[in-house]
Each structure stands twice: as structure tokens, then as C-alpha cells.
Scaffold this motif. Structure first.
Motif, PDB file in Angstrom:
ATOM      1  N   THR A 145     -15.225  26.928   2.569  1.00 42.90           N
ATOM      2  CA  THR A 145     -16.526  27.578   2.432  1.00 42.90           C
ATOM      3  C   THR A 145     -17.119  27.895   3.793  1.00 42.90           C
ATOM      4  OG1 THR A 145     -16.935  26.389   0.364  1.00 42.90           O
ATOM      5  CG2 THR A 145     -18.832  27.362   1.454  1.00 42.90           C
ATOM      6  N   ARG A 146     -17.028  26.951   4.715  1.00 44.55           N
ATOM      7  CA  ARG A 146     -17.617  27.159   6.049  1.00 44.55           C
ATOM      8  C   ARG A 146     -16.858  28.201   6.858  1.00 44.55           C
ATOM      9  NH1 ARG A 146     -20.769  21.949   8.339  1.00 44.55           N
ATOM     10  NH2 ARG A 146     -21.403  21.054   6.342  1.00 44.55           N
ATOM     11  N   ILE A 147     -15.561  28.325   6.592  1.00 46.82           N
ATOM     12  CA  ILE A 147     -14.769  29.324   7.318  1.00 46.82           C
ATOM     13  C   ILE A 147     -14.939  30.708   6.705  1.00 46.82           C
ATOM     14  CG2 ILE A 147     -12.409  30.069   7.862  1.00 46.82           C
ATOM     15  CD1 ILE A 147     -11.641  27.105   8.068  1.00 46.82           C
ATOM     16  N   SER A 148     -14.816  30.783   5.370  1.00 45.65           N
ATOM     17  CA  SER A 148     -14.721  32.087   4.710  1.00 45.65           C
ATOM     18  C   SER A 148     -15.911  32.448   3.835  1.00 45.65           C
ATOM     19  CB  SER A 148     -13.466  32.121   3.831  1.00 45.65           C
ATOM     20  OG  SER A 148     -13.614  31.235   2.717  1.00 45.65           O
ATOM     21  N   GLY A 149     -16.682  31.445   3.411  1.00 46.04           N
ATOM     22  CA  GLY A 149     -17.781  31.708   2.488  1.00 46.04           C
ATOM     23  C   GLY A 149     -17.410  31.488   1.043  1.00 46.04           C
ATOM     24  N   ALA A 150     -16.141  31.194   0.757  1.00 43.17           N
ATOM     25  CA  ALA A 150     -15.676  30.957  -0.615  1.00 43.17           C
ATOM     26  C   ALA A 150     -15.047  29.575  -0.721  1.00 43.17           C
ATOM     27  CB  ALA A 150     -14.677  32.024  -1.027  1.00 43.17           C
ATOM     28  N   ARG A 151     -15.275  28.901  -1.838  1.00 44.32           N
ATOM     29  CA  ARG A 151     -14.764  27.543  -2.008  1.00 44.32           C
ATOM     30  C   ARG A 151     -13.255  27.502  -2.239  1.00 44.32           C
ATOM     31  NH1 ARG A 151     -16.965  23.033  -3.755  1.00 44.32           N
ATOM     32  NH2 ARG A 151     -15.599  22.934  -5.567  1.00 44.32           N
ATOM     33  N   VAL A 152     -12.734  28.453  -2.977  1.00 42.37           N
ATOM     34  CA  VAL A 152     -11.322  28.368  -3.372  1.00 42.37           C
ATOM     35  C   VAL A 152     -10.559  29.624  -2.951  1.00 42.37           C
ATOM     36  CG1 VAL A 152      -9.722  27.982  -5.280  1.00 42.37           C
ATOM     37  CG2 VAL A 152     -11.943  26.854  -5.299  1.00 42.37           C
ATOM     38  N   THR A 153     -10.806  30.749  -3.603  1.00 37.14           N
ATOM     39  CA  THR A 153     -10.067  31.970  -3.261  1.00 37.14           C
ATOM     40  C   THR A 153     -10.802  32.697  -2.128  1.00 37.14           C
ATOM     41  OG1 THR A 153     -11.212  32.983  -5.148  1.00 37.14           O
ATOM     42  CG2 THR A 153      -8.934  32.284  -5.481  1.00 37.14           C
ATOM     43  N   ALA A 154     -10.334  32.461  -0.932  1.00 38.76           N
ATOM     44  CA  ALA A 154     -11.079  32.878   0.268  1.00 38.76           C
ATOM     45  C   ALA A 154     -10.986  34.375   0.573  1.00 38.76           C
ATOM     46  CB  ALA A 154     -10.579  32.081   1.470  1.00 38.76           C
ATOM     47  N   SER A 155      -9.845  35.010   0.295  1.00 44.56           N
ATOM     48  CA  SER A 155      -9.624  36.432   0.641  1.00 44.56           C
ATOM     49  C   SER A 155      -9.956  36.685   2.103  1.00 44.56           C
ATOM     50  CB  SER A 155     -10.464  37.352  -0.264  1.00 44.56           C
ATOM     51  OG  SER A 155     -10.120  37.188  -1.606  1.00 44.56           O
ATOM     52  N   TYR A 156      -9.602  35.757   2.963  1.00 39.91           N
ATOM     53  CA  TYR A 156     -10.028  35.784   4.363  1.00 39.91           C
ATOM     54  C   TYR A 156      -8.985  36.408   5.279  1.00 39.91           C
ATOM     55  CZ  TYR A 156     -12.191  33.908   8.629  1.00 39.91           C
ATOM     56  OH  TYR A 156     -12.785  33.764   9.849  1.00 39.91           O
ATOM     57  N   ILE A 157      -7.720  36.275   4.907  1.00 42.90           N
ATOM     58  CA  ILE A 157      -6.630  36.827   5.721  1.00 42.90           C
ATOM     59  C   ILE A 157      -6.420  38.284   5.322  1.00 42.90           C
ATOM     60  CG2 ILE A 157      -4.189  36.630   6.301  1.00 42.90           C
ATOM     61  CD1 ILE A 157      -4.415  33.627   5.587  1.00 42.90           C
ATOM     62  N   ILE A 158      -6.413  39.170   6.304  1.00 39.83           N
ATOM     63  CA  ILE A 158      -6.245  40.600   6.067  1.00 39.83           C
ATOM     64  C   ILE A 158      -5.140  41.138   6.963  1.00 39.83           C
ATOM     65  CG2 ILE A 158      -8.630  40.987   5.303  1.00 39.83           C
ATOM     66  CD1 ILE A 158      -9.307  41.906   8.133  1.00 39.83           C
ATOM     67  N   PRO A 159      -4.578  42.303   6.639  1.00 42.40           N
ATOM     68  CA  PRO A 159      -3.554  42.877   7.516  1.00 42.40           C
ATOM     69  C   PRO A 159      -4.069  43.018   8.944  1.00 42.40           C
ATOM     70  CG  PRO A 159      -3.626  44.064   5.438  1.00 42.40           C
ATOM     71  CD  PRO A 159      -4.785  43.114   5.427  1.00 42.40           C
ATOM     72  N   GLY A 160      -3.336  42.483   9.893  1.00 42.01           N
ATOM     73  CA  GLY A 160      -3.718  42.572  11.294  1.00 42.01           C
ATOM     74  C   GLY A 160      -4.491  41.392  11.817  1.00 42.01           C
ATOM     75  N   GLY A 161      -4.859  40.433  10.948  1.00 41.15           N
ATOM     76  CA  GLY A 161      -5.599  39.270  11.431  1.00 41.15           C
ATOM     77  C   GLY A 161      -6.404  38.588  10.353  1.00 41.15           C
ATOM     78  N   VAL A 162      -7.661  38.295  10.651  1.00 42.90           N
ATOM     79  CA  VAL A 162      -8.570  37.683   9.691  1.00 42.90           C
ATOM     80  C   VAL A 162      -9.888  38.461   9.707  1.00 42.90           C
ATOM     81  CG1 VAL A 162      -7.586  35.362   9.841  1.00 42.90           C
ATOM     82  CG2 VAL A 162      -9.398  36.016  11.428  1.00 42.90           C
TER      83      VAL A 162
END
Length: 394
Positions: A145-162
């Protein structure tokens, strides 16, 4: 098959798909007395057509979709998909983003192992063990949550980085959280792992030897619990796994207890990786977390390279990999994860997406291990494999 079974004085028992010890899958058992002679899986009850849906969405829109099969192991499923796109487009990921990705991947590995250990606990009737694991899993969810804003399914990693950089205060929180998990697992070992009842239910139950493990296609910690030292992060290193120190936990017993112990040791190794990644992130200067190749034509390049909010679709709506097919391997929490993407070179949506998940790969081994076990051992063996029907069915 049924007529032949009854002629041989055997019984057919259907376990599931609503059974509390089978998850969303039906297992067709052939018994003589209470001894399992054969186990046939009947999966597919939670098939959601993830691969077909992906063909009608842009590459960037598929990120939340591909995370759903495994749920708690979202980062590893996300990472495999994104790495396939990056390989097709020859995109180089900034070092800072690689370390952040590894932190997420190992947090999700810890969370998945805690989830599976909790389910195993409740399958054996040990409700305290279940609550202990899910209490520790809450720490992982808070870190996500503190890294991505979501508790479980973060969807934080994207093509080319984060999506964006992680603040030092958050990194320090994750570091302390990893220390806390490490200390509190000692209590879980005392009340559940070293419990005589747990050992009696799991030790020497559903044994799979080295040769059989290879033959039936076991993967991940379940393969390593049978004495095969194989981990994609070591064999074909990706991100920065070859730059940190960690060991591959293995066991030569091949039984249900070994499968639990190997995953427990993997939690310690994941914590070790997380610590090293955080230490290096705190030491290195702030920098881009998205590949500059994707930011061509963006005036606010310096700001966007650290936080993509507000520019996501301006950048990724035009993402079109060259025509071709790419297959990539990732070491997810439950084992080998395979992605194949086919691009027609014209569309911003994949022409074809194929996911082969760990639970699907080791399903045959799970069924093979049940032969010769007692019916009462079914739930113990099920929990020792951490089989997750949504992950297998996709």
C-alpha cells in the motif's frame, strides 16, 4: 471408467468443487477402502478467459488483468508480462527501477507463501496458525500500500520501469517490516511448523522423489523440495538478481513437510534480497525509474521519468511492439511462470497472449503424489502444494 472401477471393487469419490478442502476444483478419487488408488483433476471452475480478454485490450490495460490469476503474487505475474514486452521492444530498464521491482516481487513471494501456509494450517484444523500467517500477511499488504497505493493487486510495474519512485521513508518502513516478519515467523514455527501434530500429518506423506518430480513436471519450491536445485532467478537471472546474495533452499525428502519447510526458508531468502535492494536504493542517487526510450516527445521528461502519473496513456497508448513472438520465464512464488506474446506489429493490443502458470504446471505432480495416501491426507497434501485454482484456470 466408472464401470471398470466398480468391477475392481473400488469406489469413486468426488471431492469438490464446493468442498472446503478442494478449493474451486473437483478431484475425482478412486479408492479401495480409504486408500487413494488414483486421483483425476477436474479444473476450470474459475476460468475467466484472461488470455482471450487480453487480445481486446491495449498492452498497458492488460497489466491489472494478468495480476488477477494469482492475486497475492501480483508483482511476479505483472513482471513476467512486462518483461516479455520489454524483450520484444528491446527496452532497457533503469537500475533503480530494477531494485524496486525486486522488492515488490519478493514482498509478493513472502505474502503468497504466508497465504499458502495459512491455508495449510486451517486444512489441518490449526486455526491459530491460519490467523498468525494472515496477520503477518497484513504487514506485506501495508508495504504494498505504501509503495503502490494498493493492498494486493498493485499494477505498479509497467513496461520500461515502474510507475513512480519510492520515497526513502517508505523504503525504511519496508526494511523494518521485513525485520518484523523475520522475527515473528519464529513464533509461527514454534506453534505450527514444529508442532508434533503438524509433523505427524505431513512427514513422509505424499513423497515425490527426484526422478518422479522431473517426470511429472513439478516446478518452483515443490521441485526444490524433491532435491532439484532449479530457480529461474539463478539459471537465467533477470532484473538484478545476479547482483544480490541469496541461496536456493532445497530438501531431499520430497514429502509434504519438506514442501512446507522449503517455502518457509524462501521467506527468509526473500527478506535477505529485500534488505540488499533497499540498502542499494538508499545509497544510490535519485534517478529515473522509467526508460528514457519511452519518453520521446514528452516535454516534461525529467518529472515524468520519476512519476508517470498524468502521462500514462500519452506514453503507452502508442506502444506497438514489432511483429513476432516472444516467450519469457519468470520465477513466481509457486514456481515457473511462462508468458508468450504474439504481436502483429500494427496493433497496440497483443495478437495472442498465453500464460502457463505454476499451479497448472504442477497439477499433475499434485495428483501423482496422492496415490497411496489415505483419504484423510487429501487436505494435508493439497495444502502442502499450495494449489491455487484461479491461478491454474486463468
Amino acid at each position: 471408467y466408472i464401470e471398470d472401477t466398480y468391477k475392481k471393487d473400488s469406489l469413486i469419490v468426488l471431492v469438490g468443487p464446493q468442498h472446503g478442502g478442494s478449493g474451486h476444483m473437483r478431484i475425482i478419487l478412486r479408492l479401495r477402502g480409504d486408500i487413494i488408488l488414483e486421483a483425476l483433476p477436474d479444473p476450470g471452475y474459475v476460468h475467466r478467459a484472461v488470455e482471450k480478454l487480453a487480445e481486446n485490450r491495449m498492452y498497458i490495460q492488460n497489466i491489472p488483468l494478468v495480476e488477477r490469476p494469482s492475486i497475492m503474487d501480483c508483482a511476479n505475474f505483472n513482471l513476467g508480462y512486462v518483461r516479455a514486452i520489454e524483450r520484444m521492444m528491446d527496452i532497457e530498464v533503469p537500475k533503480r527501477a530494477q531494485y524496486i521491482r525486486m522488492i515488490l516481487a519478493e514482498l509478493c513471494r513472502i505474502g503468497t507463501h504466508l497465504y499458502d501456509a495459512g491455508i495449510l494450517s486451517i486444512f489441518l484444523g490449526h486455526s491459530t496458525g491460519f490467523m498468525w500467517c494472515f496477520g503477518l500477511r497484513e504487514i506485506v499488504c501495508e508495504c504494498l500500500t505504501r509503495i503502490s497505493g494498493a493492498r494486493v493487486t498493485a499494477s505498479y510495474i509497467i513496461p520500461g520501469g515502474v510507475r513512480r519512485d519510492v520515497d526513502d521513508s517508505v523504503l525504511k518502513y519496508v526494511y523494518e517490516s521485513a525485520n518484523s516478519i523475520e522475527n515473528k515467523i519464529i513464533g509461527f514455527k514454534r506453534i505450527f511448523v514444529d508442532n508434533p501434530v503438524t509433523i505427524a500429518r505431513l512427514k513422509d506423506v505424499a513423497v515425490i522423489g527426484r526422478s518422479t518430480a522431473v517426470k511429472v513436471g513439478l516446478v518452483g519450491p515443490f521441485l526444490r523440495a524433491s532435491g532439484i536445485e532449479y530457480d529461474v532467478r539463478k539459471i537465467e537471472p533477470y532484473e538484478a538478481y545476479d547482483e544480490v546474495e541469496w541461496d536456493i533452499p532445497i530438501s531431499y525428502d520430497g514429502d509434504s513437510y519438506a514442501r512446507l519447510l522449503v517455502r518457509l526458508e524462501e521467506i527468509y531468502q526473500s527478506i535477505k534480497i529485500i534488505r540488499q535492494c533497499i540498502e542499494r536504493l538508499l545509497e544510490m542517487p535519485k534517478g529515473p525509474v522509467i526508460s528514457e526510450r519511452l519518453l520521446a516527445g514528452i516535454k516534461e521528461k525529467d518529472a515524468v521519468s520519476r512519476d508517470i502519473r498524468g502521462f500514462l496513456y500519452r506514453i503507452f497508448a502508442r506502444l506497438v511492439p514489432p511483429a513476432g513472438e516472444t516467450t519469457i520465464l519468470t520465477e513466481a512464488a509457486r514456481g515457473l511462470l511462462l508468458y508468450t506474446i504474439v504481436s502483429d506489429g500494427k496493433s497496440n493490443a497483443p495478437y495472442r497472449l498465453r500464460i502457463v502458470s505454476p499451479s497448472w504446471l504442477y497439477l499433475k505432480g499434485f495428483m501423482e503424489s496422492l496415490k497411496g495416501c489415505r483419504l484423510a491426507d487429501l487436505q494435508a497434501v493439497y495444502g502442502s502444494f499450495g494449489y491455487f485454482p484461479p491461478e491454474a484456470d486463468r
